[in-house]
Design a protein around this motif. Structure first.
Motif, PDB file in Angstrom:
ATOM      1  N   THR A 136       0.636  -1.035   0.149  1.00  0.00           N
ATOM      2  CA  THR A 136      -0.052   0.160   0.010  1.00  0.00           C
ATOM      3  C   THR A 136       0.753   1.270  -0.102  1.00  0.00           C
ATOM      4  OG1 THR A 136      -0.025   0.227   2.466  1.00  0.00           O
ATOM      5  CG2 THR A 136      -1.759  -1.355   1.293  1.00  0.00           C
ATOM      6  N   GLN A 137       0.419   2.366  -0.525  1.00  0.00           N
ATOM      7  CA  GLN A 137       1.028   3.534  -0.522  1.00  0.00           C
ATOM      8  C   GLN A 137       1.644   3.957   1.155  1.00  0.00           C
ATOM      9  OE1 GLN A 137       0.415   7.133  -3.215  1.00  0.00           O
ATOM     10  NE2 GLN A 137      -1.498   5.948  -3.444  1.00  0.00           N
ATOM     11  N   GLY A 138       0.600   3.524   1.821  1.00  0.00           N
ATOM     12  CA  GLY A 138       0.722   4.113   3.198  1.00  0.00           C
ATOM     13  C   GLY A 138       2.058   3.045   3.830  1.00  0.00           C
ATOM     14  N   ALA A 139       2.276   1.830   3.483  1.00  0.00           N
ATOM     15  CA  ALA A 139       3.531   1.076   3.882  1.00  0.00           C
ATOM     16  C   ALA A 139       4.745   1.806   3.138  1.00  0.00           C
ATOM     17  CB  ALA A 139       3.416  -0.358   3.310  1.00  0.00           C
ATOM     18  N   LEU A 140       4.465   2.241   2.185  1.00  0.00           N
ATOM     19  CA  LEU A 140       5.688   2.965   1.279  1.00  0.00           C
ATOM     20  C   LEU A 140       6.087   4.164   2.197  1.00  0.00           C
ATOM     21  CD1 LEU A 140       7.325   2.539  -1.302  1.00  0.00           C
ATOM     22  CD2 LEU A 140       5.795   4.176  -2.488  1.00  0.00           C
ATOM     23  N   PHE A 141       5.172   4.954   2.509  1.00  0.00           N
ATOM     24  CA  PHE A 141       5.618   6.248   3.137  1.00  0.00           C
ATOM     25  C   PHE A 141       5.885   6.157   4.533  1.00  0.00           C
ATOM     26  CE2 PHE A 141       2.909   8.400  -0.465  1.00  0.00           C
ATOM     27  CZ  PHE A 141       3.953   9.049  -0.738  1.00  0.00           C
ATOM     28  N   ARG A 142       5.719   4.624   5.151  1.00  0.00           N
ATOM     29  CA  ARG A 142       6.579   4.576   6.489  1.00  0.00           C
ATOM     30  C   ARG A 142       7.943   4.621   6.394  1.00  0.00           C
ATOM     31  NH1 ARG A 142       1.998   1.016   7.373  1.00  0.00           N
ATOM     32  NH2 ARG A 142       2.955  -0.542   6.809  1.00  0.00           N
ATOM     33  N   HIS A 143       8.455   4.503   5.326  1.00  0.00           N
ATOM     34  CA  HIS A 143       9.791   4.512   5.126  1.00  0.00           C
ATOM     35  C   HIS A 143      10.319   5.641   4.304  1.00  0.00           C
ATOM     36  CE1 HIS A 143      10.046   0.327   6.586  1.00  0.00           C
ATOM     37  NE2 HIS A 143       8.945   0.173   5.808  1.00  0.00           N
ATOM     38  N   PHE A 144       9.697   6.350   3.732  1.00  0.00           N
ATOM     39  CA  PHE A 144       9.873   7.609   3.117  1.00  0.00           C
ATOM     40  C   PHE A 144       8.815   8.804   3.236  1.00  0.00           C
ATOM     41  CE2 PHE A 144      11.811   4.345   0.468  1.00  0.00           C
ATOM     42  CZ  PHE A 144      13.112   4.603   0.456  1.00  0.00           C
ATOM     43  N   PRO A 145       9.310   9.880   3.609  1.00  0.00           N
ATOM     44  CA  PRO A 145       8.392  10.968   3.949  1.00  0.00           C
ATOM     45  C   PRO A 145       7.822  11.553   2.715  1.00  0.00           C
ATOM     46  CG  PRO A 145      10.705  11.787   3.976  1.00  0.00           C
ATOM     47  CD  PRO A 145      10.682  10.294   3.895  1.00  0.00           C
ATOM     48  N   SER A 146       8.222  11.426   1.292  1.00  0.00           N
ATOM     49  CA  SER A 146       7.817  12.044   0.248  1.00  0.00           C
ATOM     50  C   SER A 146       8.251  11.325  -0.949  1.00  0.00           C
ATOM     51  CB  SER A 146       8.249  13.400   0.322  1.00  0.00           C
ATOM     52  OG  SER A 146       9.548  13.624   0.142  1.00  0.00           O
ATOM     53  N   LYS A 147       7.802  11.606  -2.168  1.00  0.00           N
ATOM     54  CA  LYS A 147       8.234  11.086  -3.222  1.00  0.00           C
ATOM     55  C   LYS A 147       9.593  11.594  -3.636  1.00  0.00           C
ATOM     56  CE  LYS A 147       7.418  10.822  -8.449  1.00  0.00           C
ATOM     57  NZ  LYS A 147       6.573  11.262  -9.478  1.00  0.00           N
ATOM     58  N   GLU A 148      10.002  12.839  -3.253  1.00  0.00           N
ATOM     59  CA  GLU A 148      11.281  13.362  -3.330  1.00  0.00           C
ATOM     60  C   GLU A 148      12.171  12.624  -2.682  1.00  0.00           C
ATOM     61  OE1 GLU A 148      12.349  17.633  -1.942  1.00  0.00           O
ATOM     62  OE2 GLU A 148      11.967  17.762  -4.167  1.00  0.00           O
ATOM     63  N   ALA A 149      11.852  12.138  -1.723  1.00  0.00           N
ATOM     64  CA  ALA A 149      12.808  11.344  -0.685  1.00  0.00           C
ATOM     65  C   ALA A 149      13.246   9.930  -1.243  1.00  0.00           C
ATOM     66  CB  ALA A 149      12.338  11.267   0.644  1.00  0.00           C
ATOM     67  N   ILE A 150      12.037   9.275  -1.910  1.00  0.00           N
ATOM     68  CA  ILE A 150      12.493   8.276  -2.829  1.00  0.00           C
ATOM     69  C   ILE A 150      13.343   8.539  -3.881  1.00  0.00           C
ATOM     70  CG2 ILE A 150      11.388   6.472  -4.293  1.00  0.00           C
ATOM     71  CD1 ILE A 150       8.755   7.004  -2.495  1.00  0.00           C
ATOM     72  N   TRP A 151      13.396   9.513  -4.590  1.00  0.00           N
ATOM     73  CA  TRP A 151      13.939   9.862  -5.731  1.00  0.00           C
ATOM     74  C   TRP A 151      15.558  10.300  -5.187  1.00  0.00           C
ATOM     75  CZ3 TRP A 151      10.143   8.157  -7.989  1.00  0.00           C
ATOM     76  CH2 TRP A 151       9.868   8.051  -9.108  1.00  0.00           C
ATOM     77  N   ASP A 152      15.641  10.827  -4.151  1.00  0.00           N
ATOM     78  CA  ASP A 152      17.079  11.122  -3.422  1.00  0.00           C
ATOM     79  C   ASP A 152      17.505   9.685  -3.286  1.00  0.00           C
ATOM     80  OD1 ASP A 152      19.056  12.397  -2.308  1.00  0.00           O
ATOM     81  OD2 ASP A 152      18.073  12.630  -0.298  1.00  0.00           O
ATOM     82  N   ALA A 153      16.794   8.976  -2.504  1.00  0.00           N
ATOM     83  CA  ALA A 153      17.478   7.420  -2.085  1.00  0.00           C
ATOM     84  C   ALA A 153      17.870   6.818  -3.506  1.00  0.00           C
ATOM     85  CB  ALA A 153      16.376   6.848  -1.548  1.00  0.00           C
ATOM     86  N   VAL A 154      17.244   6.840  -4.506  1.00  0.00           N
ATOM     87  CA  VAL A 154      17.436   6.238  -5.679  1.00  0.00           C
ATOM     88  C   VAL A 154      18.804   6.845  -6.278  1.00  0.00           C
ATOM     89  CG1 VAL A 154      16.838   6.000  -8.283  1.00  0.00           C
ATOM     90  CG2 VAL A 154      15.087   5.689  -6.461  1.00  0.00           C
ATOM     91  N   MET A 155      18.839   7.990  -6.287  1.00  0.00           N
ATOM     92  CA  MET A 155      20.237   8.680  -7.040  1.00  0.00           C
ATOM     93  C   MET A 155      21.502   8.278  -5.975  1.00  0.00           C
ATOM     94  SD  MET A 155      19.452   9.648  -9.664  1.00  0.00           S
ATOM     95  CE  MET A 155      21.228   9.776  -9.929  1.00  0.00           C
ATOM     96  N   ALA A 156      20.946   8.390  -4.718  1.00  0.00           N
ATOM     97  CA  ALA A 156      22.240   7.610  -3.834  1.00  0.00           C
ATOM     98  C   ALA A 156      22.682   6.515  -3.865  1.00  0.00           C
ATOM     99  CB  ALA A 156      21.777   8.222  -2.338  1.00  0.00           C
ATOM    100  N   HIS A 157      21.716   5.739  -4.242  1.00  0.00           N
ATOM    101  CA  HIS A 157      22.081   4.349  -4.531  1.00  0.00           C
ATOM    102  C   HIS A 157      23.058   4.171  -5.746  1.00  0.00           C
ATOM    103  CE1 HIS A 157      21.729  -0.177  -5.322  1.00  0.00           C
ATOM    104  NE2 HIS A 157      21.413   0.317  -6.458  1.00  0.00           N
ATOM    105  N   THR A 158      22.265   4.966  -6.642  1.00  0.00           N
ATOM    106  CA  THR A 158      22.787   5.029  -8.134  1.00  0.00           C
ATOM    107  C   THR A 158      24.472   5.392  -8.084  1.00  0.00           C
ATOM    108  OG1 THR A 158      20.746   5.079  -9.289  1.00  0.00           O
ATOM    109  CG2 THR A 158      22.756   5.580 -10.475  1.00  0.00           C
ATOM    110  N   SER A 159      24.507   6.583  -7.268  1.00  0.00           N
ATOM    111  CA  SER A 159      25.965   7.276  -7.178  1.00  0.00           C
ATOM    112  C   SER A 159      26.804   6.348  -6.644  1.00  0.00           C
ATOM    113  CB  SER A 159      25.807   8.557  -6.489  1.00  0.00           C
ATOM    114  OG  SER A 159      24.901   9.567  -7.236  1.00  0.00           O
ATOM    115  N   GLU A 160      26.560   5.650  -5.483  1.00  0.00           N
ATOM    116  CA  GLU A 160      27.518   4.925  -4.606  1.00  0.00           C
ATOM    117  C   GLU A 160      27.830   3.590  -5.565  1.00  0.00           C
ATOM    118  OE1 GLU A 160      25.294   4.199  -0.986  1.00  0.00           O
ATOM    119  OE2 GLU A 160      25.513   6.233  -0.546  1.00  0.00           O
ATOM    120  N   THR A 161      26.725   3.037  -6.251  1.00  0.00           N
ATOM    121  CA  THR A 161      27.024   1.694  -7.017  1.00  0.00           C
ATOM    122  C   THR A 161      27.982   2.002  -8.156  1.00  0.00           C
ATOM    123  OG1 THR A 161      24.905   1.049  -6.242  1.00  0.00           O
ATOM    124  CG2 THR A 161      25.678  -0.038  -8.021  1.00  0.00           C
ATOM    125  N   LEU A 162      27.701   3.045  -8.755  1.00  0.00           N
ATOM    126  CA  LEU A 162      28.275   3.240 -10.176  1.00  0.00           C
ATOM    127  C   LEU A 162      29.830   3.611  -9.644  1.00  0.00           C
ATOM    128  CD1 LEU A 162      28.795   3.785 -13.167  1.00  0.00           C
ATOM    129  CD2 LEU A 162      27.877   5.986 -12.797  1.00  0.00           C
TER     130      LEU A 162
END
Length: 203
Positions: A46-72
């Motif tokens: 559910t979206q509720g379950a998702l937002f328990r770990h991220f306060p916003s969509k912007e926070a999700i995108w930030d996490a995606v880019m952090a992971h991408t940067s570190e991995t690459l």
């Protein structure tokens, strides 16, 4: 196809699973069209379950880019460390980057989407930082190559990272247009050989 994700995961694993979901979704759709509802559906949450770990969509995108940067960066660092000499390190870094994109086609779509924002976002800031860290690594190898006589000395050496990254971006765009992201792996060796000729690399 929605991924099967256990309902109960530790917070770190849930965040990592969310990052993977976004990258998977971006492989075949415009990142701007990826909603939190779509992410949750892909993960069978559910979206509720998702937002328990991220306060916003912007926070999700930030996490995606952090992971991408570190991995690459970790992958190109490992590739360079295994190479014998700076010329070989540049080639190893090039192919490590190409392999990474071919395995994660959603990544360049996300990068391009973030750079198109006309405002600063945490994710865009991470993209710009990634490019700068990448540039520093490339310049280190170029300068080492010049010092060791593997590359020609030139007053334009600082521009070589632009050419290097530009080659990969060109491969990505052409492969995406062709609908075959793995095409870039087939074209990469010949393109890098031309790059070496252009910068006066010595065997």
């Amino acid at each position: 196809m929605p991924q099967s994700t256990p309902k109960h995961l530790p917070a770190d694993e849930r965040r990592a699973a969310t990052v993977r979901a976004v990258i998977e979704l971006a492989a075949d759709r415009n990142p701007a069209d990826i909603t939190t509802a779509a992410i949750a559906q892909h993960m069978r949450l559910t979206q509720g379950a998702l937002f328990r770990h991220f306060p916003s969509k912007e926070a999700i995108w930030d996490a995606v880019m952090a992971h991408t940067s570190e991995t690459l960066l970790a992958r190109i660092d490992a590739a360079a460390a295994r190479a014998v000499g700076p010329r070989a390190a540049l080639e190893a870094m090039f192919h490590a980057h190409v392999d990474f994109i071919a395995s994660h086609p959603g990544v360049p779509r996300i990068l391009f989407a973030e750079l198109q924002h006309d405002r600063e976002t945490p994710a865009k800031t991470r993209v710009l930082a990634l490019l700068e860290h990448y540039r520093e690594r490339l310049l280190e190898q170029v300068r080492r190559g010049i010092d060791r006589g593997e590359l020609q000395d030139t007053p334009d050496a600082d521009a070589l990272p632009v050419l290097f990254v530009g080659m990969i971006q060109g491969l990505v765009i052409q492969s995406m247009l062709a609908g075959d992201i793995r095409r870039m792996k087939r074209q990469a060796p010949a393109l890098f050989a031309l790059f070496l000729q252009g910068i006066g690399a010595r065997p």
